[in-house]
Every structure is written in C-alpha cells, then in structure tokens.
Design an enzyme around this catalytic site. Sequence first.
Site, short mmCIF file in Angstrom:
data_model
loop_
_atom_site.label_atom_id
_atom_site.label_comp_id
_atom_site.label_asym_id
_atom_site.label_seq_id
_atom_site.Cartn_x
_atom_site.Cartn_y
_atom_site.Cartn_z
N HIS A 39 -7.54 0.72 -20.88
CA HIS A 39 -7.60 0.59 -19.42
C HIS A 39 -8.49 1.67 -18.81
O HIS A 39 -9.34 1.40 -17.96
CB HIS A 39 -6.20 0.71 -18.82
CG HIS A 39 -5.35 -0.51 -18.98
ND1 HIS A 39 -5.70 -1.74 -18.47
CD2 HIS A 39 -4.16 -0.69 -19.61
CE1 HIS A 39 -4.76 -2.63 -18.76
NE2 HIS A 39 -3.81 -2.02 -19.46
N THR B 199 7.07 -1.75 8.03
CA THR B 199 5.93 -1.26 8.80
C THR B 199 6.33 -0.70 10.16
O THR B 199 5.48 -0.14 10.86
CB THR B 199 4.89 -2.37 9.00
OG1 THR B 199 5.55 -3.56 9.48
CG2 THR B 199 4.20 -2.70 7.69
N THR C 231 11.24 -2.76 13.72
CA THR C 231 12.53 -2.39 14.33
C THR C 231 12.44 -1.02 14.99
O THR C 231 13.07 -0.78 16.02
CB THR C 231 13.63 -2.41 13.27
OG1 THR C 231 13.64 -3.68 12.61
CG2 THR C 231 15.00 -2.18 13.90
N GLU D 171 -3.44 2.12 -23.19
CA GLU D 171 -3.72 2.85 -21.95
C GLU D 171 -5.12 3.44 -21.96
O GLU D 171 -5.80 3.48 -20.92
CB GLU D 171 -2.67 3.95 -21.74
CG GLU D 171 -1.25 3.45 -21.61
CD GLU D 171 -1.07 2.44 -20.49
OE1 GLU D 171 -1.84 2.48 -19.51
OE2 GLU D 171 -0.17 1.60 -20.59
N PRO E 26 4.50 -6.97 7.58
CA PRO E 26 5.21 -6.80 6.31
C PRO E 26 6.46 -5.95 6.49
O PRO E 26 6.59 -5.21 7.47
CB PRO E 26 4.17 -6.09 5.41
CG PRO E 26 2.85 -6.32 6.08
CD PRO E 26 3.14 -6.43 7.54
#
Length: 677
Positions: free
Chosen positions: A463, A240, A243, A460, A237
Amino acid sequence: MAKENKKPENKRPKFNAYWIYAAIILIFLGIQFFGGSSLTQPAKTTLADFKGYLRNGDVEKIEVVNKKIAKVYLTPEARKKEVHASKNSNSFLTPGANDPTYQFEFGDLQNFENSINQIKEENNLDTKIVWDTDSNMLGELFLTLLPFIVIIAIWIFIMRRMSSGAGGGAGGQIFNIGKSKAKLFDEKTDVKTSFKDVAGLEGAKEEVQEIVDFLKNPKKYTALGGKIPKGALLVGPPGTGKTLLAKAVAGEAKVPFFSLSGSDFVEMFVGVGASRVRDLFKQAKEKSPSIIFIDEIDAIGRARGKSNFSGSNDERENTLNQLLTEMDGFGTNTNVIVIAATNRADVLDKALMRAGRFDRQIYVDLPDVRERKEIFEVHLRPLKKDDSLDTEFLAKQTPGFSGADIANVCNEAALIAARKEKSAVNRQDFLDAVDRIVGGLEKKNKIITPEEKKAIAFHEAGHATVSWMLEHAAPLVKVTIVPRGQSLGAAWYLPEERLIVRPEQMLDEMCATMGGRAAEKVIFDKISTGALSDLEKVTKQARAMVTIYGLNDKIGNLTYYDSSGQSDYNFSKPYSESTAELIDKEISNIIEAQYQRAVALLEKNKDKLTELANELLEKEVIFKESLERIFGKRPFQKDTDEPSSTTSESSEPVTSTTVSSSNESDDDASENEAAAS
C-alpha cells in the site's frame, strides 16, 4: 433592614385532601364503637350475684337487651348499701338514678327467664322484666356501605394517579395520551447554549439567526411587506451540529421554544399522533410568537405510499397529514415557526418539503479545515491543554471529521492524558486519540505467527509503495503492523479535501488500495483473505464510476442513481439485462486494470518494497521519513503546510488497510476505514 423587611417563612403544613378522607373515616369509626353506648358504663357482675341481689329485693327492674345481655336497675334504697356503692366507686362516673347499676351476659334465655320467675314467686317480688333491642343504625349503615366506599376510594386514587402521570408505564398518562410531549423552553428555563457555542456552520447559522431576529424584531421585515417563514429544515450528515443549532436558537430567541422528537408522535394507540400534533400547535399558538423544533422528523415525515398494502389505518400517514394541515392549511398559525432536523431528507414527503411549509432548507455539511479549527477551539475550552498545542495542526489532521467526532477526539485525548498521569493534554495525546477513534484499540498481545506477520508487513508495505509512486494517491503518513480494532495492520494517509473528483484521481486511489494484494502476489506468488476490505472499497468505487458518475466510456453519460431513494423499493432494475452484463464487465475491467498496474509498479520496485517491509517487521511502526529515505522525495509532492515528523505526532488515520493469512476469518481481515476517506 433587609432582614427586618423579610417576610417570615410560612411553616404551616399545606392542606391535603387526604385529611378530609381520614376525618370521615375516624367519625364513622367513632360512631361504630361509641354511638350506641353511654358515657357511664354499668359495673360487671355474675348471674349468681344477680340472683342474690334479686332474692334480697334490691332489684327494681331487669332490662334484657338483644336477648343476651341483662342490665340491672337497683332500688334507691339498695343503691345506698355499701356493697353496691363500693362496686361502682371505680367507675369514671357514678351511675345516675335512671342508669343501670350492673350488667352481665347470660346463656340460655329460657332458663334465665324461668330462674327469675321462680325467685320472684318464692320471695313474692314485683321486679319488672323489660325487653329491649339495642341497635346502632349509623354503624350498621357504615358497615353496609364500607365495601362500596373502599372500592370508590381506590378507583378515585388510581384515576388521579393516572391522570397526573405519576403512575408511570404505558398507562401512566392514560388521560394525557393525546397531549403533546414537547418540552417547553421559555424565559423561566435557563438555556445556556448560544450561537457563540456553535463553531463553523457560518451559512446555516446566518439563516437561523435571521429567523430568531424576525421573532425579536418583526416590524423590521413586515414593514416592507415580508412574511414570516413557516419553517426551516436542517439537513446534513449525523454529528454536524443540527440539534446544536436548535439549542442555540432556544437560548437566543427569548420566545417559547417547544422541543420534541419525531418519534414522540408515534404511539401504540390509533389517532394519538394526529392528536399530539393538534395539541402541540395549539400550545404554540397560545404562546405565539414561538418556535417548534422537531428532531428526526423523518420518523413521521416519510413519503406517503400510493397503496396501502396492509389494508389498515396508517397511523404515521395520519400524523403527517395533520402536520401538513397545521403548518399550512385553513387554520394557519401565525408567528409559529417550525424548525426540523433530519439526515434523511431524501425520504421526506414532497408535500412537507414544499414552500409554505418548510420555506428554507439549510444544509449543514461536514466542516472544512477552517471550521474544524473553530470547533476545536470550542471543545478545547474546558480542557487543561498544553500551551504549545496548535489547533490549526489538529484541524489539518482530522479531514472529514464532523463536530461530534471532534468533540469525541477532545474527550478521548483528555482520557488518554489522565491515563498517563499528565497534568495537561498535549499534541501527542490528540494524535493518539485520533488513532484510537479511527483505527480502534491496539491489540499488541494478539497471537500472530511469523509467517502471518511477514504477510501483513508486505501487504502494508505494498500500500505504502504504490501510494508513494502515484500522483493522485493520498500521501502516506504512517504504517503499522500492530493489530488495532479488527485490523491486523494499518496505513494512515492524509488526503486532499476535494470538492470534485476526476477519473484519474479515483483510478490512482483504487490502484493504491489494490497495492496490498499486489504485494502478496509479487513477493509470495500467493494471495490471502487479507484484502477483503480493499476489495470492498474498490468495488464500490468502480461501481460508482460506472453507474453513478457516468465516468465509463462504454456506458456513457448515464446515471442510475436516484436521489429520492425510491429506487430501493422497486422490484426491477432501471436497465436491461444486457446493460447489467456490460456494467459488471466494465467494473471488473477497471479493478483488474488497476490491480495489474499495481503489480507492475511493485515488480519494478521489488527491492525497495522488500527493504520497506523488513524495516516494518523490525520497527512495527514506520513514518513518512522511512519512505523518503528508501524511495527518495515523492515526485508529486505538493507544497503544503502539513507537518512532517519522525514521531507519531504527524499521523492522521484516514485509510487503514489490513491483511491476514488464509487461516484468518473474513472478520479479522476486515478494514476500519477513517471517516475522512
């Protein structure tokens, strides 16, 4: 002694080819202006004075030059006269016996000649008249050739600029258009990155280190009959560290390292890509053993199409064909290793991925909690941090973060600490940075009506309540109704880091996600657009359960997922219309079942939901301790090392959910999901 042995600096100006051009121009100009003239210039006189000299018998000869200038030669006796000697006394050099004494310009030639003849007859003179044409051949030749010389000089100047690349722009390197654009890192280049700077990634680092060791000590492997690997492909991905691994190889290998991007091969001119590939491998072979690093290789390595719809020459395919030939063809380059990086390995051509070209595929995955701790230690080195800062705590608070995300967190924490005039970066700054990166910037001045604010609070709280009641839902850490980014409210969770997910875990997560809309239905008997992102999330999860993971009884153990990515280009679906109807029905059934489950949970705990929402309206931000006080200890609480605190230090945004009134746009109702969800 060192000063005595030191060689004196050579301060002489360097030779420049333009000096030769300047000298040639000056010589031609000198010839033009001075080539046809003598060092002794005759004195100027007038036509009237000349006639007086002629009547007095002082003139021995008259030389008419180019029919417009008259040069007067005096007799030896006349030169001695005071009137003539005084006029030539101001000259740099006194005219000689064979040089003219005077010169002047006359008008009409015929009148001038008639007047001379008349004076000669009246005074019985034998003065000679000589006709002459004075010409400067070199000067005239120079003037003739001057335009051509200027054009050639300008052309040489432009060509030199273009060939050297100093011209810039698209045509700045017209003669080097087919040359490789790779940057060379060798012993002359100081590359400071080493494997010590690459935290985590133990498996990938070990593979890459072996390649470096092979180049340093080839006999260790070739003595047993082993061959050098042709290439290694880093896949993973974004962010990560692919390079970064390549930079570490450049710093550790101590061999020539050519670095370039896949897009560097692409140009507007046909055939340039293949030419640059040939030139790149030619340079690498000349400096072997060497390493070539191609970042984002999917720019040229995409799978070749079976048919060319455009009917023209495909430049990208030609470039890929040349790369395939150079990596493993008749002219195999020995001791040249190709390292490439991409996050789109699924679209690469099979011929490029085969053994003999990219022998090794190294997967660089998102770091786990132990690797995140190591990455934090690397990025915390340059920061002035508080002594009490615990990297293990930070690693646990950032599940799913990549190395680039962690670097951004450290930088953002330093900026927040500087903004608050602190002398060191502490724990709270890092948690604020995580909130800032995942949730966005707080917008406390956003205008929200009391009715909307109440709807946001119950959304909220819904949740939070449902996730607290379910076994496999992520444990809640913090809930806020302060607008942040595009969110009008948010809830932060700290999920488990799972390698595999079971159906009951996915269903519990979907039920908790639907808790916001369920709370609006239970309390207000109305729903709003605030659940847009919730619906998007559960729809994706339900579709994945049915079509990808084979977790639905009616569809069975089937998957319609294509890991190669080629299904995106097909014009037909891999299933029939009746199956499509069944898939849509099953997705809808899963979501509706979890919605009704959330409604039932909230109906059962309506009084506690109201108490939690009222406290959220009052404080705007509440933490896990408020839920423990209202609901009691979570029945499914697992023994973990995760911290528990009454401050925002224990907050890690993993899932943020939002709510908005029916007057809000869908954009304002959208949700910022954390990278770890």
